[in-house]
Design an enzyme around this catalytic site. Structure first.
Site, PDB file in Angstrom:
ATOM      1  N   PHE A   1      31.388  35.630  36.345  1.00 33.65           N
ATOM      2  CA  PHE A   1      32.365  36.366  36.893  1.00 33.65           C
ATOM      3  C   PHE A   1      31.910  37.525  37.849  1.00 33.65           C
ATOM      4  O   PHE A   1      30.821  37.654  37.947  1.00 33.65           O
ATOM      5  CB  PHE A   1      32.811  36.978  35.638  1.00 33.65           C
ATOM      6  CG  PHE A   1      33.798  36.213  34.777  1.00 33.65           C
ATOM      7  CD1 PHE A   1      34.910  36.343  34.465  1.00 33.65           C
ATOM      8  CD2 PHE A   1      32.851  35.664  33.473  1.00 33.65           C
ATOM      9  CE1 PHE A   1      35.794  35.810  33.375  1.00 33.65           C
ATOM     10  CE2 PHE A   1      33.401  34.965  32.553  1.00 33.65           C
ATOM     11  CZ  PHE A   1      35.027  34.848  32.475  1.00 33.65           C
TER      12      PHE A   1
ATOM     13  N   THR B   1      30.194  30.662  32.205  1.00 35.17           N
ATOM     14  CA  THR B   1      31.290  31.147  33.174  1.00 35.17           C
ATOM     15  C   THR B   1      30.647  32.276  33.964  1.00 35.17           C
ATOM     16  O   THR B   1      30.299  33.224  33.316  1.00 35.17           O
ATOM     17  CB  THR B   1      32.768  31.477  32.687  1.00 35.17           C
ATOM     18  OG1 THR B   1      33.105  30.144  32.302  1.00 35.17           O
ATOM     19  CG2 THR B   1      33.487  31.980  33.852  1.00 35.17           C
TER      20      THR B   1
END
Length: 445
Positions: free
Chosen positions: A327, A325
């Site tokens: 960010f 992921t």
């Protein structure tokens, strides 16, 4: 009881933070109280004195907000500056708020004394989970909970969405080691916490290698006036967890974030359990521990299992081990772009309808040998459809889109400056969301 001095109000009147404010913004002060008559918004730049006799203990909160922008705002990111103000506006603002926080800090200590005799959660088993352990965890901020006083000192306060044990908390710690991570209930609250000087930074997910883009945060990037100052990539490692003593055969349902459930499709299908989506992976683990659910498991991080006293039934249950992921790190002020290290720039723009218009927009980067790493389209919320009637065959409707692009170049690079200057010739709206260092560190699972 809070006593507001005339000096403190004068400081507040002159020290409204200027960073992130643009001409046309309407600052407002809201008084939070159970009395409906005290819930008015004063849509002007001056603060109104809150009398002591009008409020109960703990009912005062000072909130500064402004109306969210849209694509018709100026493309310049130059913050609005009050010519009558002087000195460091951020320091004055925090010092003024400290006057309020010091007045009612003692009342909070009195209320916290009521937690001394907290009962424990008993189940019809040998398990006994102290409820006090759950109650002492940081309470996530919500969009209506803006009365948290700023803290002084050198420790950086970083907002993230979720509860302790969330992957976003791990990303915040990776981006800013030794920071004070501040949980928020929703993404909106994290954006507002930075804007209102409650925290210094926010670290929020923007895309996942398996689940794709986080569309909500793309919309919030345009709505708020924060700047992207960095990025961090985090390997996601899912675990199946339940209360101690619970076996896999005892499970009837599994709760977690919708993307986490989708990323563990193969494992969960073998279990034959019902899947239920919640807002946060760590929140699912907290829910099971707080309610003593012995027929329910959660998909979350190993840290969440440690925090909430759950037993890990299976480790690494994601279908694809390469689960990462990305960010974004957000701040009120942009950073100065450089060319001494790899940089990335994020922009958003709109185009007129016509054949080849998007091709022309992308060509301004290809002509200058600039690599695009991300392109995302989102419908314009203010203008979702465009009606065209330039022929005798009737009208036609086109969707109006916003285009988000990430490209590998710093705004200090003349190639990037020339590309955006070229794009601005036919873009109806263009805004630079941030120019920031790329995360080139290895992402270990």
């Amino acid at each position: 009881m809070v006593e507001v001095t005339a000096r403190a109000m004068a400081m507040l009147h002159s020290c409204i933070p200027g960073t992130g404010w643009v001409p046309g913004d309407k600052p407002s002060l809201r008084k939070s109280s159970s009395d409906p008559s005290l819930g008015k918004d004063f849509m002007n730049s001056s603060f109104t004195l809150i009398k002591q006799k009008e409020l109960k203990k703990g009912d005062v909160c000072c909130r500064a907000s402004y109306n969210a922008g849209d694509v018709t705002w100026p493309t310049s990111g130059t913050p609005y500056s009050d010519p009558n103000a002087s000195g460091n506006r951020a320091a004055q603002w925090q010092s003024s708020c400290a006057v309020f926080s010091s007045q009612w800090a003692s009342t909070q200590l009195e209320e916290e004394k009521g937690l001394e005799d907290v009962p424990t959660i008993h189940e019809n088993t040998d398990l006994e989970v102290p409820a006090r352990d759950l109650l002492t965890l940081p309470k996530p901020l919500s969009v209506t909970d803006l009365a948290l006083q700023p803290r002084h000192g050198s420790q950086l306060r970083v907002a993230y969405q979720g509860v302790p044990g969330a992957y976003s908390e791990a990303a915040a710690s990776k981006a800013y080691p030794k920071c004070e991570a501040v949980p928020c209930e929703q993404f909106d609250a994290a954006f507002q916490a930075v804007e209102l000087w409650l925290v210094d930074r926010a670290v929020l997910p923007i895309e996942n290698s398996l689940g794709g883009s986080i569309h909500r945060n793309y919309d919030l990037l345009l709505r708020h006036r924060l700047h992207i100052v960095g990025e961090v990539q985090l390997a996601v490692h899912h675990c199946l967890m339940a209360l101690p003593g619970v076996l896999t055969s005892d499970l009837k349902r599994v709760v977690s974030h919708q993307q986490a459930l989708a990323q563990c499709e193969h494992t969960l299908s073998k279990l034959g359990v019902t899947r239920e989506a919640v807002d946060d992976t760590a929140g699912a683990a907290q829910f099971i521990a707080a309610n003593g659910l012995r027929d329910t498991a959660a998909v979350a991080s190993a840290r969440a299992a440690e925090i909430y006293g759950l037993n890990i039934l299976a480790d690494g249950i994601q279908d694809d081990s390469d689960n990462v992921t990305r960010f974004l790190m957000l701040a009120r002020e942009p950073i100065i772009p450089r060319i001494d290290r790899p940089f990335k720039t994020s922009i958003v723009f709109t185009l007129e309808e016509g054949p080849g218009v998007l091709f022309k927009a992308l060509a301004v980067f290809a002509l200058r040998d600039i690599n695009l790493t991300k392109i995302e389209s989102r419908p314009q919320r203010k203008r979702p459809l465009r009606v065209v009637d330039d022929s005798n065959n009737g009208t036609a409707k086109y969707f109006d889109y916003l285009f988000y692009i990430d490209f590998e170049a710093s705004m200090a690079d003349p190639r990037a400056q020339n590309a955006l200057g070229h794009l601005q010739e036919f873009a109806t709206f263009l805004r630079v969301l941030g120019s920031y260092p790329m995360d080139i560190t290895p992402c270990q699972p």
